[in-house]
Write a protein that holds these residues in place. Sequence first.
Motif, short mmCIF file in Angstrom:
data_model
loop_
_atom_site.label_atom_id
_atom_site.label_comp_id
_atom_site.label_asym_id
_atom_site.label_seq_id
_atom_site.Cartn_x
_atom_site.Cartn_y
_atom_site.Cartn_z
N ARG A 1 29.14 38.59 55.84
CA ARG A 1 28.86 38.04 54.52
C ARG A 1 30.10 37.33 53.97
NH1 ARG A 1 27.40 40.60 48.57
NH2 ARG A 1 27.63 38.61 47.54
N ARG A 2 31.25 37.96 54.10
CA ARG A 2 32.47 37.36 53.57
C ARG A 2 32.85 36.10 54.33
NH1 ARG A 2 35.74 40.58 50.04
NH2 ARG A 2 34.57 42.44 49.43
N PHE A 3 32.64 36.09 55.63
CA PHE A 3 32.94 34.89 56.42
C PHE A 3 32.03 33.75 56.00
CE2 PHE A 3 32.27 32.21 60.18
CZ PHE A 3 33.58 31.80 60.42
N ALA A 4 30.73 34.04 55.86
CA ALA A 4 29.79 33.02 55.43
C ALA A 4 30.15 32.50 54.04
CB ALA A 4 28.36 33.58 55.44
N TYR A 5 30.54 33.45 53.16
CA TYR A 5 30.96 33.05 51.82
C TYR A 5 32.15 32.09 51.89
CZ TYR A 5 33.41 33.02 47.47
OH TYR A 5 34.07 32.58 46.36
N GLU A 6 33.13 32.40 52.74
CA GLU A 6 34.33 31.56 52.84
C GLU A 6 33.97 30.14 53.27
OE1 GLU A 6 38.75 31.50 54.91
OE2 GLU A 6 37.54 33.33 54.89
N LEU B 1 45.56 31.69 44.11
CA LEU B 1 44.80 32.15 45.26
C LEU B 1 43.43 31.50 45.23
CD1 LEU B 1 47.07 34.29 45.33
CD2 LEU B 1 45.32 35.97 45.96
N SER B 2 43.07 30.85 46.32
CA SER B 2 41.70 30.36 46.39
C SER B 2 40.77 31.56 46.41
CB SER B 2 41.50 29.51 47.66
OG SER B 2 41.47 30.33 48.81
N GLU B 3 39.55 31.34 45.99
CA GLU B 3 38.59 32.45 45.96
C GLU B 3 38.37 33.06 47.35
OE1 GLU B 3 34.65 33.28 43.22
OE2 GLU B 3 34.67 31.50 44.49
N PRO B 4 38.20 32.23 48.41
CA PRO B 4 38.03 32.82 49.74
C PRO B 4 39.26 33.60 50.20
CG PRO B 4 37.23 30.57 49.74
CD PRO B 4 37.95 30.78 48.43
N PHE B 5 40.45 33.10 49.88
CA PHE B 5 41.66 33.84 50.27
C PHE B 5 41.71 35.18 49.56
CE2 PHE B 5 45.97 35.28 50.29
CZ PHE B 5 46.52 34.82 51.47
N ASN C 1 35.06 47.78 39.03
CA ASN C 1 34.55 47.15 40.25
C ASN C 1 35.53 47.41 41.38
OD1 ASN C 1 32.15 45.68 39.21
ND2 ASN C 1 33.67 44.67 37.96
N ALA C 2 35.05 48.04 42.44
CA ALA C 2 35.91 48.33 43.60
C ALA C 2 35.87 47.22 44.63
CB ALA C 2 35.48 49.65 44.24
N GLY C 3 35.06 46.21 44.41
CA GLY C 3 34.98 45.08 45.32
C GLY C 3 34.35 43.88 44.63
N TRP C 4 34.61 42.69 45.17
CA TRP C 4 34.10 41.45 44.58
C TRP C 4 34.45 41.40 43.09
CZ3 TRP C 4 32.38 37.83 47.92
CH2 TRP C 4 31.96 38.24 49.19
N GLY C 5 35.73 41.56 42.81
CA GLY C 5 36.20 41.74 41.44
C GLY C 5 36.34 40.50 40.59
N ASN D 1 38.90 37.49 51.22
CA ASN D 1 38.97 37.76 52.66
C ASN D 1 40.37 38.04 53.19
OD1 ASN D 1 36.25 37.40 52.73
ND2 ASN D 1 36.27 35.46 53.82
N ARG D 2 41.40 37.60 52.48
CA ARG D 2 42.75 37.80 52.99
C ARG D 2 43.57 38.76 52.13
NH1 ARG D 2 44.24 33.13 55.82
NH2 ARG D 2 46.15 34.25 56.41
N LEU D 3 43.03 39.11 50.98
CA LEU D 3 43.73 40.07 50.13
C LEU D 3 42.85 41.30 49.88
CD1 LEU D 3 46.13 40.98 48.52
CD2 LEU D 3 45.32 39.62 46.58
N GLU D 4 41.75 41.11 49.14
CA GLU D 4 40.89 42.26 48.84
C GLU D 4 40.41 42.95 50.11
OE1 GLU D 4 37.68 42.56 45.41
OE2 GLU D 4 36.71 42.03 47.31
N ALA D 5 40.08 42.18 51.12
CA ALA D 5 39.59 42.75 52.38
C ALA D 5 40.64 43.59 53.09
CB ALA D 5 39.11 41.64 53.31
#
Length: 335
Positions: free
Chosen positions: A7-12, A60-64, A306-310, A67-71
């Motif tokens: 899902r996160r990859f598709a979102y990016e 920070l871009s939204e995908p970064f 929110n613990a994710g997608w903040g 996927n590169r920080l929150e993840a």
Amino acid sequence: MKDSFPRRFAYEILANIRFIKYGIKNPKSIKYKNMLSPLTGRFWSYRYQDVCGIESDKYLSEPFFYNRLEAKVNDFGLNKFLDHKGYISNILNGNTVAIIANCIAGTIYDSNDKVIEFNDLVLLLERSDPKLEFVIKRSIGTGGGNGVEIGVAKHIVPFLKSYFDEKYDFVIQPVITQHDDLAIFNPSSINTVRVMSFSYHGNVYPISTVLRMGNGGRIDNSAAGGVSIGVDNTGKLRDFAIDHDFKKYYQHPGTSINFSDGYFIPYFNELLELVKDKHKFLKSHGIISWDLTVDNDGNMSIIEYNAGWGEINFHQANNGPIFKNHIKYIRCINK
């Protein structure tokens, strides 16, 4: 699936395609720079800067962010439990909103954590003061205000029956009061203080605060028509608010209050200290987004977190590059 890699990859992919199209429509964005996402990040830098006016290559871009920080700093496997509203009071051990009823896996528990029958709960609500208001929320999946209803018992009971029949987990809570300095912007909603905290190496940093305000309705979320406004490190509100589409408002669209008149978040430092204290109960997660309020007596409440997608967009569009002081750590975990 919500926090899965696919899902996160598709979102990016989709998010970057959307912003490449945005860059084509705004060719001067090509000249912008982004330290962490040199290729596509420039378009995000331009978009955020165009709203808040703060020049920087450290957005920070939204995908970064996702996927590169929150993840990398949040354990997604725990998100469903941590975000479940029926467990928040147990996890945080104080400063949470009282629960009148908590339905988990088809069993309803009362305020004392004792099992209560469905019909008894209905009677309890129907026999309450007819002017007394309640909040009913599904315990999972209330983004954008979905699955949240506010009103007197007559309004709430049909949703109670529906949620119970559909086998949803849910909580029922009293409508809490808020400080007059928060209510003034939109009295019909609880106008929440949203704080994003970042934790690493044993330290918790409240890195960005915004005030979310309703716009005539009962919900303050921007997806429900509300607006948000940035808050500086003294607790002072900035001069403009934004809506879901980043449209700027120098006056509240409903109450016509001028944001430049110098408003402050009451008990601001105390709210930040509360966030720092409570984040330590969530050691598996480096990034948490908190919804808080405070009343006239200084009683602080954590409405939820929110613990994710903040959501990073309205933070950066309001407050600029909120992670600018943490770039060294972010680059370190992305080597």
